[in-house]
Motif scaffolding. Structure first.
Motif, PDB file in Angstrom:
ATOM      1  N   ILE A   1      31.780  37.390  32.251  1.00  0.00           N
ATOM      2  CA  ILE A   1      32.991  36.753  31.703  1.00  0.00           C
ATOM      3  C   ILE A   1      34.176  37.711  31.755  1.00  0.00           C
ATOM      4  O   ILE A   1      35.288  37.313  32.120  1.00  0.00           O
ATOM      5  N   ASP A   2      33.957  38.986  31.421  1.00  0.00           N
ATOM      6  CA  ASP A   2      35.038  39.974  31.517  1.00  0.00           C
ATOM      7  C   ASP A   2      35.570  40.041  32.948  1.00  0.00           C
ATOM      8  O   ASP A   2      36.782  40.080  33.169  1.00  0.00           O
TER       9      ASP A   2
ATOM     10  N   ALA B   1      39.643  38.801  37.061  1.00  0.00           N
ATOM     11  CA  ALA B   1      39.961  38.183  38.356  1.00  0.00           C
ATOM     12  C   ALA B   1      41.082  37.157  38.203  1.00  0.00           C
ATOM     13  O   ALA B   1      42.014  37.110  39.025  1.00  0.00           O
ATOM     14  N   ILE B   2      41.018  36.358  37.162  1.00  0.00           N
ATOM     15  CA  ILE B   2      42.064  35.357  36.930  1.00  0.00           C
ATOM     16  C   ILE B   2      43.399  36.033  36.659  1.00  0.00           C
ATOM     17  O   ILE B   2      44.435  35.649  37.213  1.00  0.00           O
ATOM     18  N   LEU B   3      43.405  37.047  35.810  1.00  0.00           N
ATOM     19  CA  LEU B   3      44.651  37.742  35.487  1.00  0.00           C
ATOM     20  C   LEU B   3      45.238  38.470  36.693  1.00  0.00           C
ATOM     21  O   LEU B   3      46.462  38.593  36.799  1.00  0.00           O
ATOM     22  N   GLN B   4      44.393  38.942  37.595  1.00  0.00           N
ATOM     23  CA  GLN B   4      44.910  39.595  38.809  1.00  0.00           C
ATOM     24  C   GLN B   4      45.651  38.594  39.690  1.00  0.00           C
ATOM     25  O   GLN B   4      46.586  38.963  40.382  1.00  0.00           O
ATOM     26  N   LYS B   5      45.228  37.363  39.676  1.00  0.00           N
ATOM     27  CA  LYS B   5      45.905  36.337  40.472  1.00  0.00           C
ATOM     28  C   LYS B   5      47.170  35.834  39.785  1.00  0.00           C
ATOM     29  O   LYS B   5      48.157  35.521  40.436  1.00  0.00           O
ATOM     30  N   ASP B   6      47.146  35.733  38.437  1.00  0.00           N
ATOM     31  CA  ASP B   6      48.291  35.232  37.696  1.00  0.00           C
ATOM     32  C   ASP B   6      48.228  35.736  36.264  1.00  0.00           C
ATOM     33  O   ASP B   6      47.506  35.185  35.431  1.00  0.00           O
ATOM     34  N   SER B   7      49.002  36.757  35.975  1.00  0.00           N
ATOM     35  CA  SER B   7      48.967  37.345  34.629  1.00  0.00           C
ATOM     36  C   SER B   7      49.725  36.503  33.608  1.00  0.00           C
ATOM     37  O   SER B   7      49.696  36.811  32.422  1.00  0.00           O
TER      38      SER B   7
ATOM     39  N   VAL C   1      37.045  30.341  31.647  1.00  0.00           N
ATOM     40  CA  VAL C   1      35.830  31.163  31.492  1.00  0.00           C
ATOM     41  C   VAL C   1      34.861  30.562  30.470  1.00  0.00           C
ATOM     42  O   VAL C   1      33.904  31.213  30.059  1.00  0.00           O
ATOM     43  N   HIS C   2      35.149  29.320  30.065  1.00  0.00           N
ATOM     44  CA  HIS C   2      34.264  28.560  29.172  1.00  0.00           C
ATOM     45  C   HIS C   2      34.087  29.221  27.805  1.00  0.00           C
ATOM     46  O   HIS C   2      32.975  29.350  27.308  1.00  0.00           O
ATOM     47  N   LEU C   3      35.230  29.647  27.234  1.00  0.00           N
ATOM     48  CA  LEU C   3      35.241  30.195  25.879  1.00  0.00           C
ATOM     49  C   LEU C   3      36.289  29.449  25.065  1.00  0.00           C
ATOM     50  O   LEU C   3      37.179  28.810  25.623  1.00  0.00           O
TER      51      LEU C   3
ATOM     52  N   SER D   1      53.246  44.465  58.184  1.00  0.00           N
ATOM     53  CA  SER D   1      52.274  44.493  57.102  1.00  0.00           C
ATOM     54  C   SER D   1      51.241  43.404  57.360  1.00  0.00           C
ATOM     55  O   SER D   1      51.584  42.224  57.422  1.00  0.00           O
ATOM     56  N   LEU D   2      49.978  43.797  57.516  1.00  0.00           N
ATOM     57  CA  LEU D   2      48.928  42.841  57.839  1.00  0.00           C
ATOM     58  C   LEU D   2      48.128  42.417  56.619  1.00  0.00           C
ATOM     59  O   LEU D   2      47.562  41.336  56.592  1.00  0.00           O
ATOM     60  N   LYS D   3      48.046  43.281  55.619  1.00  0.00           N
ATOM     61  CA  LYS D   3      47.394  42.921  54.367  1.00  0.00           C
ATOM     62  C   LYS D   3      47.993  43.762  53.258  1.00  0.00           C
ATOM     63  O   LYS D   3      48.177  44.963  53.397  1.00  0.00           O
ATOM     64  N   TYR D   4      48.274  43.085  52.146  1.00  0.00           N
ATOM     65  CA  TYR D   4      48.736  43.761  50.961  1.00  0.00           C
ATOM     66  C   TYR D   4      48.172  43.001  49.767  1.00  0.00           C
ATOM     67  O   TYR D   4      48.294  41.781  49.694  1.00  0.00           O
ATOM     68  N   THR D   5      47.540  43.701  48.886  1.00  0.00           N
ATOM     69  CA  THR D   5      47.038  43.073  47.680  1.00  0.00           C
ATOM     70  C   THR D   5      47.071  44.062  46.533  1.00  0.00           C
ATOM     71  O   THR D   5      47.030  45.270  46.759  1.00  0.00           O
ATOM     72  N   THR D   6      47.177  43.535  45.346  1.00  0.00           N
ATOM     73  CA  THR D   6      47.055  44.355  44.156  1.00  0.00           C
ATOM     74  C   THR D   6      45.753  44.031  43.428  1.00  0.00           C
ATOM     75  O   THR D   6      45.449  44.621  42.403  1.00  0.00           O
ATOM     76  N   GLU D   7      44.984  43.077  43.975  1.00  0.00           N
ATOM     77  CA  GLU D   7      43.745  42.637  43.332  1.00  0.00           C
ATOM     78  C   GLU D   7      42.608  43.586  43.672  1.00  0.00           C
ATOM     79  O   GLU D   7      42.305  43.822  44.838  1.00  0.00           O
ATOM     80  N   LEU D   8      41.985  44.141  42.649  1.00  0.00           N
ATOM     81  CA  LEU D   8      40.849  45.036  42.843  1.00  0.00           C
ATOM     82  C   LEU D   8      39.596  44.215  43.119  1.00  0.00           C
ATOM     83  O   LEU D   8      39.435  43.126  42.572  1.00  0.00           O
ATOM     84  N   PRO D   9      38.696  44.734  43.938  1.00  0.00           N
ATOM     85  CA  PRO D   9      37.466  43.999  44.233  1.00  0.00           C
ATOM     86  C   PRO D   9      36.485  44.112  43.058  1.00  0.00           C
ATOM     87  O   PRO D   9      35.899  45.159  42.825  1.00  0.00           O
ATOM     88  N   LEU D  10      36.340  43.054  42.324  1.00  0.00           N
ATOM     89  CA  LEU D  10      35.472  43.043  41.158  1.00  0.00           C
ATOM     90  C   LEU D  10      34.090  42.549  41.531  1.00  0.00           C
ATOM     91  O   LEU D  10      33.173  42.570  40.818  1.00  0.00           O
TER      92      LEU D  10
END
Length: 152
Positions: free
Chosen positions: A6-7, A12-18, A29-31, A143-152
């Motif tokens: 769940i964490d 992951a959700i916050l990385q896409k849209d805080s 997250v079903h809480l 620029s071919l790829k740019y992300t701020t999302e960490l691989p969780l």
């Protein structure tokens, strides 16, 4: 802090849209909102969730010139290091800054409007700190790829 499924979903959700609301986040997250809020607080207190920021489009702000600057130095003293890091930290053009292993001692990613502005940055850099033996720059063509999302 040990992360559970769940964490990781929350992160992951916050990385896409805080800006997602607590209600929507809890539902995803079903809480209920209270346990979801408590998890968010734990993630913040642990430092895993360190910031919630807005990502800007550099091209729409006329900042599309990306340079990677590699630096070699002959001075490896702690005093020089502190002075160099503090100097570079004051340059808003430097988006990322690393101490490296290998051929170069430091590398930075620099974002500016164009070559003229990069040249101004370059001159400011080499004149601000002594002990730079070699400063080499390469420039991104696309620029071919740019992300701020960490691989969780």
């Amino acid at each position: 802090m040990q992360l559970d499924k769940i964490d990781r979903q929350i992160l992951a959700i916050l990385q896409k849209d805080s800006t997602v609301s607590l209600n929507d986040l809890a539902e995803a997250v079903h809480l209920t909102t209270t346990p979801c809020w408590k998890r968010l607080k734990k993630l913040e207190e642990s430092g895993i969730l360190s910031k919630r920021v807005a990502l800007l489009d550099p091209e729409k702000l006329d900042l599309s010139f990306i340079a990677f600057v590699m630096v070699k130095t002959s001075d490896h003293s702690h005093e020089w290091y502190r002075r160099f890091v503090a100097t570079v930290d004051d340059y808003p053009e430097v988006m990322e800054f690393y101490r490296m292993a290998g051929e170069y001692d430091y590398m930075m990613k620099v974002l500016v409007k164009d070559m003229k502005h990069f040249d101004q940055f370059y001159k400011k850099l080499v004149n601000s700190v002594g002990g730079l033996n070699n400063v080499t720059s390469t420039f991104a063509m696309e620029s071919l790829k740019y992300t701020t999302e960490l691989p969780l």
